[in-house]
Design a protein around this motif. Structure first.
Motif, PDB file in Angstrom:
ATOM      1  N   UNK A 253       0.902  -1.086  -0.032  1.00 26.42           N
ATOM      2  CA  UNK A 253      -0.117   0.057   0.063  1.00 26.42           C
ATOM      3  C   UNK A 253       0.901   1.379   0.095  1.00 26.42           C
ATOM      4  N   UNK A 254       0.272   2.115  -0.511  1.00 27.12           N
ATOM      5  CA  UNK A 254       1.168   3.652  -0.523  1.00 27.12           C
ATOM      6  C   UNK A 254       1.375   3.924   0.745  1.00 27.12           C
ATOM      7  N   UNK A 255       0.531   3.829   1.714  1.00 25.61           N
ATOM      8  CA  UNK A 255       0.939   4.350   2.999  1.00 25.61           C
ATOM      9  C   UNK A 255       1.938   3.617   3.832  1.00 25.61           C
ATOM     10  N   UNK A 256       1.762   2.202   3.408  1.00 20.74           N
ATOM     11  CA  UNK A 256       2.862   1.291   4.252  1.00 20.74           C
ATOM     12  C   UNK A 256       4.307   1.875   3.468  1.00 20.74           C
ATOM     13  N   UNK A 257       4.411   2.069   2.093  1.00 21.63           N
ATOM     14  CA  UNK A 257       5.536   2.584   1.386  1.00 21.63           C
ATOM     15  C   UNK A 257       6.069   3.808   2.141  1.00 21.63           C
ATOM     16  N   UNK A 258       5.322   4.684   2.410  1.00 24.19           N
ATOM     17  CA  UNK A 258       5.586   6.142   2.873  1.00 24.19           C
ATOM     18  C   UNK A 258       5.911   6.038   4.332  1.00 24.19           C
ATOM     19  N   UNK A 259       5.510   5.012   5.195  1.00 22.16           N
ATOM     20  CA  UNK A 259       6.107   4.763   6.335  1.00 22.16           C
ATOM     21  C   UNK A 259       7.426   3.950   6.420  1.00 22.16           C
ATOM     22  N   UNK A 260       7.447   3.105   5.585  1.00 19.42           N
ATOM     23  CA  UNK A 260       8.768   2.129   5.367  1.00 19.42           C
ATOM     24  C   UNK A 260      10.109   3.175   4.914  1.00 19.42           C
ATOM     25  N   UNK A 261       9.684   4.165   4.033  1.00 25.50           N
ATOM     26  CA  UNK A 261      10.775   4.718   3.113  1.00 25.50           C
ATOM     27  C   UNK A 261      10.773   6.090   3.298  1.00 25.50           C
ATOM     28  N   UNK A 262      10.099   7.011   3.991  1.00 26.30           N
ATOM     29  CA  UNK A 262      10.110   8.252   4.312  1.00 26.30           C
ATOM     30  C   UNK A 262      11.514   8.926   4.972  1.00 26.30           C
ATOM     31  N   UNK A 263      12.002   8.018   5.669  1.00 24.51           N
ATOM     32  CA  UNK A 263      13.364   8.524   6.371  1.00 24.51           C
ATOM     33  C   UNK A 263      14.340   8.583   5.202  1.00 24.51           C
ATOM     34  N   UNK A 264      14.436   7.406   4.454  1.00 29.92           N
ATOM     35  CA  UNK A 264      15.282   7.197   3.293  1.00 29.92           C
ATOM     36  C   UNK A 264      15.067   8.248   2.373  1.00 29.92           C
ATOM     37  N   UNK A 265      14.019   8.385   1.769  1.00 27.89           N
ATOM     38  CA  UNK A 265      13.488   9.610   1.128  1.00 27.89           C
ATOM     39  C   UNK A 265      14.011  11.018   1.532  1.00 27.89           C
TER      40      UNK A 265
END
Length: 169
Positions: free
Chosen positions: A7-19
């Motif tokens: 899901x988009x929400x899960x992706x954002x939670x997982x990758x926001x710090x790296x991005x």
């Protein structure tokens, strides 16, 4: 979970710090980095099904982040230039990771945007030359020359980082 079910929400939670880290290294400013990540993710939200259908969303999102940054600096170049902030050129204490990080960030901020992007993707994101070329939308040879020229420019602009730069060559 495979990428098609991510899901988009899960992706954002997982990758926001790296991005956010990539965006900070590209922009050199925490607030601009947050804006860059938000703007990129906003664009990704509308096409998330297409993004995950292509497989791993990371390369697609990184490329979108970079392209959004490019359009920002192209627009900024058209506006009047603002004086660059003062740069601390003192030798960083190599045992203090914060001092080294600040010195690296200041040095990256003095590079041309394409050189900065190539160095960030190669050395901070640990992408291969091929992956970096895909993100930047250029040839591998261009990535090699941007990295080479960026490191050479850093040696001139930030001699205080000479030890760190020798490791990267």
């Amino acid at each position: 979970m495979d990428a098609g079910q991510l899901s988009f929400e899960q992706y954002v939670r997982d990758r926001k710090v790296s991005l956010s880290r990539i965006a900070y290294l590209l922009t050199g400013d925490h607030h601009l980095a947050e804006d860059l990540v938000q703007q990129t993710l906003l664009k990704m939200a509308g096409r998330w099904r297409h993004v995950v259908a292509s497989g791993d969303p990371d390369p697609y999102v990184r490329k979108a982040l970079y392209h959004e940054h490019v359009s920002w600096w192209r627009r900024a170049r058209r506006r009047a230039e603002v004086a660059a902030p003062a740069v601390d050129r003192s030798m960083p204490d190599s045992t203090d990771p914060v001092a080294v990080a600040v010195a690296v960030q200041q040095a990256l901020a003095r590079l041309a945007p394409r050189q900065r992007a190539a160095l960030v993707l190669r050395y901070f994101e640990d992408l291969s030359e091929t992956q970096t070329a895909e993100v930047l939308g250029c040839r591998v040879g261009t990535v090699k020359s941007q990295v080479r020229d960026g490191l050479a420019r850093l040696r001139v602009l930030a001699p205080e980082l000479a030890d760190l730069l020798e490791v990267q060559s």
